[in-house]
Design a protein around this motif. Structure first.
Motif, PDB file in Angstrom:
ATOM      1  N   PRO A  39     -96.703 -39.760 -39.612  1.00  0.00           N
ATOM      2  CA  PRO A  39     -95.446 -39.162 -39.172  1.00  0.00           C
ATOM      3  C   PRO A  39     -95.636 -37.759 -38.616  1.00  0.00           C
ATOM      4  O   PRO A  39     -96.442 -36.979 -39.118  1.00  0.00           O
ATOM      5  N   GLY A  40     -94.870 -37.453 -37.553  1.00  0.00           N
ATOM      6  CA  GLY A  40     -94.929 -36.127 -36.960  1.00  0.00           C
ATOM      7  C   GLY A  40     -95.040 -36.144 -35.453  1.00  0.00           C
ATOM      8  O   GLY A  40     -94.504 -35.285 -34.772  1.00  0.00           O
ATOM      9  N   GLY A  41     -95.769 -37.121 -34.920  1.00  0.00           N
ATOM     10  CA  GLY A  41     -95.905 -37.202 -33.467  1.00  0.00           C
ATOM     11  C   GLY A  41     -96.674 -36.026 -32.899  1.00  0.00           C
ATOM     12  O   GLY A  41     -97.533 -35.428 -33.546  1.00  0.00           O
ATOM     13  N   GLN A  42     -96.344 -35.656 -31.654  1.00  0.00           N
ATOM     14  CA  GLN A  42     -97.085 -34.612 -30.950  1.00  0.00           C
ATOM     15  C   GLN A  42     -96.946 -33.227 -31.585  1.00  0.00           C
ATOM     16  O   GLN A  42     -97.808 -32.369 -31.392  1.00  0.00           O
ATOM     17  N   ILE A  43     -95.868 -33.004 -32.354  1.00  0.00           N
ATOM     18  CA  ILE A  43     -95.719 -31.660 -32.923  1.00  0.00           C
ATOM     19  C   ILE A  43     -96.768 -31.371 -33.984  1.00  0.00           C
ATOM     20  O   ILE A  43     -96.984 -30.211 -34.348  1.00  0.00           O
ATOM     21  N   LEU A  44     -97.455 -32.407 -34.473  1.00  0.00           N
ATOM     22  CA  LEU A  44     -98.524 -32.178 -35.441  1.00  0.00           C
ATOM     23  C   LEU A  44     -99.649 -31.337 -34.847  1.00  0.00           C
ATOM     24  O   LEU A  44    -100.380 -30.663 -35.567  1.00  0.00           O
ATOM     25  N   GLY A 113     -92.497 -42.114 -28.325  1.00  0.00           N
ATOM     26  CA  GLY A 113     -93.088 -40.905 -27.773  1.00  0.00           C
ATOM     27  C   GLY A 113     -93.932 -41.117 -26.532  1.00  0.00           C
ATOM     28  O   GLY A 113     -93.805 -42.120 -25.821  1.00  0.00           O
ATOM     29  N   ALA A 114     -94.812 -40.178 -26.287  1.00  0.00           N
ATOM     30  CA  ALA A 114     -95.671 -40.202 -25.107  1.00  0.00           C
ATOM     31  C   ALA A 114     -97.019 -39.587 -25.462  1.00  0.00           C
ATOM     32  O   ALA A 114     -97.163 -38.914 -26.481  1.00  0.00           O
ATOM     33  N   SER A 115     -98.016 -39.826 -24.597  1.00  0.00           N
ATOM     34  CA  SER A 115     -99.380 -39.342 -24.840  1.00  0.00           C
ATOM     35  C   SER A 115     -99.891 -38.568 -23.630  1.00  0.00           C
ATOM     36  O   SER A 115     -99.420 -38.779 -22.505  1.00  0.00           O
ATOM     37  N   PRO A 116    -100.872 -37.695 -23.842  1.00  0.00           N
ATOM     38  CA  PRO A 116    -101.398 -36.891 -22.736  1.00  0.00           C
ATOM     39  C   PRO A 116    -102.010 -37.754 -21.631  1.00  0.00           C
ATOM     40  O   PRO A 116    -102.625 -38.783 -21.891  1.00  0.00           O
ATOM     41  N   ARG A 117    -101.865 -37.297 -20.402  1.00  0.00           N
ATOM     42  CA  ARG A 117    -102.436 -37.968 -19.237  1.00  0.00           C
ATOM     43  C   ARG A 117    -103.888 -37.511 -19.021  1.00  0.00           C
ATOM     44  O   ARG A 117    -104.204 -36.340 -19.172  1.00  0.00           O
ATOM     45  N   TRP A 236    -104.125 -30.536 -20.019  1.00  0.00           N
ATOM     46  CA  TRP A 236    -102.680 -30.673 -20.217  1.00  0.00           C
ATOM     47  C   TRP A 236    -102.009 -30.846 -18.857  1.00  0.00           C
ATOM     48  O   TRP A 236    -101.515 -29.884 -18.258  1.00  0.00           O
ATOM     49  N   ILE A 237    -102.027 -32.068 -18.341  1.00  0.00           N
ATOM     50  CA  ILE A 237    -101.507 -32.327 -16.990  1.00  0.00           C
ATOM     51  C   ILE A 237    -100.350 -33.322 -16.995  1.00  0.00           C
ATOM     52  O   ILE A 237    -100.074 -33.966 -15.983  1.00  0.00           O
ATOM     53  N   GLY A 238     -99.694 -33.448 -18.119  1.00  0.00           N
ATOM     54  CA  GLY A 238     -98.563 -34.365 -18.163  1.00  0.00           C
ATOM     55  C   GLY A 238     -98.746 -35.427 -19.233  1.00  0.00           C
ATOM     56  O   GLY A 238     -99.757 -35.461 -19.947  1.00  0.00           O
ATOM     57  N   ILE A 239     -97.759 -36.274 -19.329  1.00  0.00           N
ATOM     58  CA  ILE A 239     -97.764 -37.292 -20.380  1.00  0.00           C
ATOM     59  C   ILE A 239     -97.413 -38.665 -19.835  1.00  0.00           C
ATOM     60  O   ILE A 239     -96.804 -38.801 -18.776  1.00  0.00           O
TER      61      ILE A 239
END
Length: 306
Positions: A39-44, A113-117, A236-239
């Motif tokens: 639990p937490g997603g990307q904010i972890l 959610g989403a993941s880094p590109r 870090w170029i998007g998700i």
């Protein structure tokens, strides 16, 4: 209606999923929250959050996620570690197919959610050997070293600033001649003498033997190519939306993000979307939480009207 295992199943335990779970649990719904990792997603992997209401001094992403999780569980929310393989939404009962079984629900909230590109320049070869998508996770490994950061949005600039706490130098590579990040972040980055901006440029390749030793960049205006000697590269170029399990079960946009109306309902009645997985102009913790509150309440109303 056909008997179901749950009133509501929520997919994904980031801020959106946890918030939806809090609302559903408070409404005394029979609800299950599914999360394939933790639990937490990307904010972890977010070092410090300064723009979430109620925390004027800021809060770490991990601490905020933990507070959300504890609140949800104290309200009775059941959180299960499981990955969703597919959905069958053709009937009134929503079927969620897991690895070892299938479960059914009257309503469904997708908050995956989403993941880094990826850059697609061979970074897979250097994953764990210099390439990372998470400064919070890996910055300490680059103490007094030189790193490359790729991107120009809020995340890229914020994480580049964080990297300077450890690295002796950070090259920030951006394909335009100005940043897209919030002005306050830009001001902090420009004032940081450890950051060198590489404008109008893209990363085109990576060099190294046992680990990353350099990142090739190309200036889009002059066509000049050079190699930035570096021990690490943060991207870090998007998700991309985490929607591979959907298989066209609900309508999405051309990028795969789920289309939803003002009630967060998707193209399938009783199926809602919330957070980064949704087609939305802004992806922030606050917007994910707002989406989730609407989705949970509207899911409750949907079930009551069955």
């Amino acid at each position: 209606m056909t008997q179901t295992d749950y009133d509501l199943v929520i997919i994904g335990a980031g801020p959106a999923g946890l918030t939806a779970g809090i609302y559903a649990a408070r409404a005394r719904m029979n609800v299950l929250l599914l999360e394939k990792t933790v639990p937490g997603g990307q904010i972890l992997v977010t070092d410090w959050i300064e723009n979430y209401p109620g925390f004027p001094e800021g809060i770490s992403g991990y601490d905020l996620a933990e507070k959300m999780k504890i609140q949800a569980e104290e309200l009775g929310l059941k959180i299960e570690t499981a990955e969703v393989h597919s959905l069958n939404l053709s009937g009134q009962s929503k079927q969620i197919v897991l690895k070892d079984r299938s479960i059914t629900a009257k309503s469904l909230i997708i908050a995956s959610g989403a993941s880094p590109r990826n850059l697609g320049i061979g970074e897979d070869k250097f994953m764990g050997k210099g390439v990372s998508f998470c400064a919070t996770c890996d910055a300490p490994f680059f103490k007094e070293k030189t790193v490359v950061a790729v991107g120009g949005g809020d995340t890229a600039v914020q994480e580049a600033i964080f990297l300077t706490k450890f690295a002796k130098k950070v090259y920030l590579v951006h394909r335009r001649d100005e940043l897209r990040a919030a002005k306050i972040l830009q001001e902090r980055a420009f004032a940081n003498d450890k950051i060198e901006f590489v404008w109008d440029s893209v990363a085109t390749g990576m060099e190294g033997f046992f680990g990353l030793e350099g990142v090739k960049v190309k200036n889009l205006k002059t066509k000049e190519e050079r190699t930035l000697k570096a021990d690490g590269c943060f991207i870090w170029i998007g998700i991309l939306p985490n929607t591979s399990f959907l298989n066209n079960a609900v309508e999405t946009d051309e990028f795969g993000f789920i289309r939803a109306d003002a009630t967060m309902q998707t193209s399938v009645p009783g199926v809602f979307a919330a957070g980064d997985v949704r087609d939305t102009p802004l992806r922030q913790i606050s917007t994910a939480v707002g989406d989730a509150a609407i989705a949970a309440v509207c899911a409750e109303h949907f079930i009551e009207n069955l």
